[in-house]
Motif scaffolding. Sequence first.
Motif, PDB file in Angstrom:
ATOM      1  N   CYS A   1      -0.611  84.103 -39.952  1.00 15.60           N
ATOM      2  CA  CYS A   1      -1.210  85.433 -39.792  1.00 15.60           C
ATOM      3  C   CYS A   1      -0.231  86.457 -39.233  1.00 15.60           C
ATOM      4  CB  CYS A   1      -2.421  85.354 -38.855  1.00 15.60           C
ATOM      5  SG  CYS A   1      -3.879  84.576 -39.566  1.00 15.60           S
ATOM      6  N   PHE A   2       0.690  86.000 -38.389  1.00 17.61           N
ATOM      7  CA  PHE A   2       1.554  86.931 -37.660  1.00 17.61           C
ATOM      8  C   PHE A   2       3.025  86.816 -38.061  1.00 17.61           C
ATOM      9  CE2 PHE A   2      -2.185  86.301 -34.903  1.00 17.61           C
ATOM     10  CZ  PHE A   2      -2.595  87.622 -34.776  1.00 17.61           C
ATOM     11  N   HIS A   3       3.288  86.510 -39.321  1.00 14.37           N
ATOM     12  CA  HIS A   3       4.629  86.575 -39.905  1.00 14.37           C
ATOM     13  C   HIS A   3       5.635  85.663 -39.212  1.00 14.37           C
ATOM     14  CE1 HIS A   3       2.976  89.894 -42.126  1.00 14.37           C
ATOM     15  NE2 HIS A   3       2.774  90.593 -41.032  1.00 14.37           N
ATOM     16  N   GLU A   4       5.189  84.471 -38.834  1.00 11.43           N
ATOM     17  CA  GLU A   4       6.063  83.402 -38.330  1.00 11.43           C
ATOM     18  C   GLU A   4       6.717  83.704 -36.988  1.00 11.43           C
ATOM     19  OE1 GLU A   4       5.329  81.059 -40.216  1.00 11.43           O
ATOM     20  OE2 GLU A   4       4.764  82.205 -41.982  1.00 11.43           O
ATOM     21  N   VAL A   5       6.161  84.604 -36.233  1.00 12.58           N
ATOM     22  CA  VAL A   5       6.721  84.914 -34.916  1.00 12.58           C
ATOM     23  C   VAL A   5       6.645  83.680 -34.018  1.00 12.58           C
ATOM     24  CG1 VAL A   5       4.523  85.769 -34.004  1.00 12.58           C
ATOM     25  CG2 VAL A   5       6.669  86.570 -33.009  1.00 12.58           C
ATOM     26  N   MET A   6       7.663  83.484 -33.180  1.00 12.72           N
ATOM     27  CA  MET A   6       7.700  82.352 -32.251  1.00 12.72           C
ATOM     28  C   MET A   6       7.279  82.788 -30.853  1.00 12.72           C
ATOM     29  SD  MET A   6       8.728  79.311 -33.364  1.00 12.72           S
ATOM     30  CE  MET A   6       9.661  78.496 -32.056  1.00 12.72           C
ATOM     31  N   PRO A   7       6.736  81.857 -30.043  1.00 10.67           N
ATOM     32  CA  PRO A   7       6.459  82.195 -28.645  1.00 10.67           C
ATOM     33  C   PRO A   7       7.762  82.382 -27.884  1.00 10.67           C
ATOM     34  CG  PRO A   7       6.136  79.845 -29.004  1.00 10.67           C
ATOM     35  CD  PRO A   7       6.376  80.465 -30.359  1.00 10.67           C
ATOM     36  N   THR A   8       7.739  83.237 -26.883  1.00  9.06           N
ATOM     37  CA  THR A   8       8.925  83.433 -26.045  1.00  9.06           C
ATOM     38  C   THR A   8       8.882  82.566 -24.793  1.00  9.06           C
ATOM     39  OG1 THR A   8       7.886  85.313 -24.928  1.00  9.06           O
ATOM     40  CG2 THR A   8       9.243  85.789 -26.865  1.00  9.06           C
TER      41      THR A   8
ATOM     42  N   THR B   1       8.783  77.453 -41.995  1.00  6.54           N
ATOM     43  CA  THR B   1       7.501  77.780 -41.364  1.00  6.54           C
ATOM     44  C   THR B   1       6.996  76.600 -40.545  1.00  6.54           C
ATOM     45  OG1 THR B   1       6.117  77.049 -43.230  1.00  6.54           O
ATOM     46  CG2 THR B   1       6.943  79.311 -43.292  1.00  6.54           C
ATOM     47  N   CYS B   2       7.105  75.391 -41.093  1.00  5.33           N
ATOM     48  CA  CYS B   2       6.620  74.207 -40.376  1.00  5.33           C
ATOM     49  C   CYS B   2       7.515  73.881 -39.183  1.00  5.33           C
ATOM     50  CB  CYS B   2       6.525  73.015 -41.323  1.00  5.33           C
ATOM     51  SG  CYS B   2       5.664  71.604 -40.606  1.00  5.33           S
ATOM     52  N   VAL B   3       8.816  74.115 -39.336  1.00  5.73           N
ATOM     53  CA  VAL B   3       9.721  73.889 -38.213  1.00  5.73           C
ATOM     54  C   VAL B   3       9.342  74.794 -37.041  1.00  5.73           C
ATOM     55  CG1 VAL B   3      12.100  74.291 -37.437  1.00  5.73           C
ATOM     56  CG2 VAL B   3      11.665  72.941 -39.495  1.00  5.73           C
ATOM     57  N   ARG B   4       8.989  76.032 -37.337  1.00 10.91           N
ATOM     58  CA  ARG B   4       8.591  76.947 -36.271  1.00 10.91           C
ATOM     59  C   ARG B   4       7.302  76.488 -35.582  1.00 10.91           C
ATOM     60  NH1 ARG B   4      10.674  82.216 -36.023  1.00 10.91           N
ATOM     61  NH2 ARG B   4      12.619  82.369 -37.171  1.00 10.91           N
ATOM     62  N   SER B   5       6.294  76.136 -36.369  1.00  6.51           N
ATOM     63  CA  SER B   5       5.038  75.682 -35.778  1.00  6.51           C
ATOM     64  C   SER B   5       5.224  74.369 -35.025  1.00  6.51           C
ATOM     65  CB  SER B   5       3.976  75.515 -36.870  1.00  6.51           C
ATOM     66  OG  SER B   5       3.721  76.731 -37.516  1.00  6.51           O
ATOM     67  N   SER B   6       6.018  73.464 -35.587  1.00  8.49           N
ATOM     68  CA  SER B   6       6.282  72.181 -34.927  1.00  8.49           C
ATOM     69  C   SER B   6       7.059  72.378 -33.637  1.00  8.49           C
ATOM     70  CB  SER B   6       7.056  71.251 -35.868  1.00  8.49           C
ATOM     71  OG  SER B   6       6.330  70.982 -37.041  1.00  8.49           O
ATOM     72  N   THR B   7       8.033  73.283 -33.662  1.00 10.81           N
ATOM     73  CA  THR B   7       8.848  73.535 -32.472  1.00 10.81           C
ATOM     74  C   THR B   7       8.007  74.077 -31.327  1.00 10.81           C
ATOM     75  OG1 THR B   7      10.857  73.895 -33.769  1.00 10.81           O
ATOM     76  CG2 THR B   7      10.795  74.852 -31.558  1.00 10.81           C
ATOM     77  N   ALA B   8       7.091  74.977 -31.623  1.00  7.73           N
ATOM     78  CA  ALA B   8       6.206  75.496 -30.573  1.00  7.73           C
ATOM     79  C   ALA B   8       5.456  74.353 -29.899  1.00  7.73           C
ATOM     80  CB  ALA B   8       5.230  76.514 -31.166  1.00  7.73           C
ATOM     81  N   CYS B   9       4.983  73.394 -30.703  1.00  5.02           N
ATOM     82  CA  CYS B   9       4.239  72.262 -30.156  1.00  5.02           C
ATOM     83  C   CYS B   9       5.152  71.295 -29.397  1.00  5.02           C
ATOM     84  CB  CYS B   9       3.512  71.541 -31.283  1.00  5.02           C
ATOM     85  SG  CYS B   9       2.227  72.534 -32.072  1.00  5.02           S
ATOM     86  N   LEU B  10       6.353  71.083 -29.898  1.00  7.23           N
ATOM     87  CA  LEU B  10       7.304  70.227 -29.184  1.00  7.23           C
ATOM     88  C   LEU B  10       7.648  70.809 -27.820  1.00  7.23           C
ATOM     89  CD1 LEU B  10       9.756  69.318 -32.092  1.00  7.23           C
ATOM     90  CD2 LEU B  10       8.042  67.823 -31.048  1.00  7.23           C
TER      91      LEU B  10
END
Length: 439
Positions: free
Chosen positions: A264-271, A388-397
């Motif tokens: 939804c938010f263009h693959e932005v990562m958490p800071t 995209t999956c690397v970004r979502s996975s990294t946030a969870c890791l």
Amino acid sequence: MDPKITIPRREVLAAATTALTTALFTGNVKGANDRIAVGFIGLGAMGSGNLGYAMKVPEVQPVAICDVYKPHEQRAVDAAKKGGFDVKAVKDFRDILADKSIDAVCISTPDHWHAYMAVEACKAGKDVWVEKPSCTYVEEGHKMVQAARKYNRVVQAGTMQRSGGYFKKAAELVAGGSIGEITFCHTFQSGSTSRARYGNPPDSAPPEDLDWDMWQGPAPKRPFNANRWGVKTAGFPTFRYFWDYAGGAMTDWGVHLIDPLHQCFHEVMPTAVAALGDKFYVTDNCDTPDTMHATFYYPKFLVTYESRTCNPLPLFRDQGAGTTIHGTEGTILVTRSGCWVIPGNAKSKLAADAWEKNAEMGQMNVPHWKNWVACIKSREKPTSDIETCVRSSTACLLANLSMRFKMRLDWDEKNWTVQQDAAKPHLKAHYRSPWKLEV
């Protein structure tokens, strides 16, 4: 870090459907009527499902399977034959990668194998489907993206919700500004288990028809334990609850719950990420927590993740897992069962609306396979391009690392690392010899 292969920022990702440069493509470009020869590596619960979905796509030709557990191998051969395909069974996944007649591979192994096999498949000139989470170490994910770009491969991740109508509708509603300004999102999954759950089986000899050493691969060498393998213990294998192989509910469910927000938010990562959790109730020999809460600080909003595996109370409309997006005008809830818009208050001009129990919108897996196949032929980036999956996975890791090492982690997007020096060694892959992750 080489700036030429640094993971692009979200402005680049927003154009995720941009075609790959045909002049740089080194494989065989498939014509509209050609079938894609696919080898399947890992035929457990997810792998069997993927084989079944693939056989529903006319452009796919299953040709080979590989599993280190003989009964899984035979089950897959039988399923393929029933579907009208004669597949060869091999004992070593490297035989599939070395076979030049195979165009693409589907990797549905335990999580700790995803990165290595995906990178090696790219190097072998194969297009790749790899299940989520993309990796178990942050560094692995970076190298997976490097490999996809360096070898010009079409790499689709198994975050199939992105191909589902409900999740596309949620992204459309957010993009259209229907719920106003967004400052908070919440993700949740709940369930109920007994205190003993999977029990405490003793270490033992592995089954004779299982290659336990190959199953462990790059993970630390451990004695066989029924729960570490987990194939016969539960509907879905319990290896996911051991740090050697996976990341518990956070990377199993969490990726599926966080990923819709990235969509939804263009693959932005958490800071920044901070998380707490523990085994408060369950007494089995698994490592990962039975209860966890994580907070992710994104540039314009907060996200929380709630994992309750000892309490089944659904938060809305009997949904045991979902993603909520809260705006000034209302809230969107999206799950695999539907997408709902809920007005913020009685005075809101936003009308309540729902998309649910729609057979077409509920389809995810086969459309995801069709998208991958179409992109193999067009050389465009697929819906769940590996980045995209690397970004979502990294946030969870990062959430798992925050919980395990009791520290807030601040994310350095430019260098794909964290600011806290004490946590940096835990971002790097630690492979058992002779396995090496090299792009």
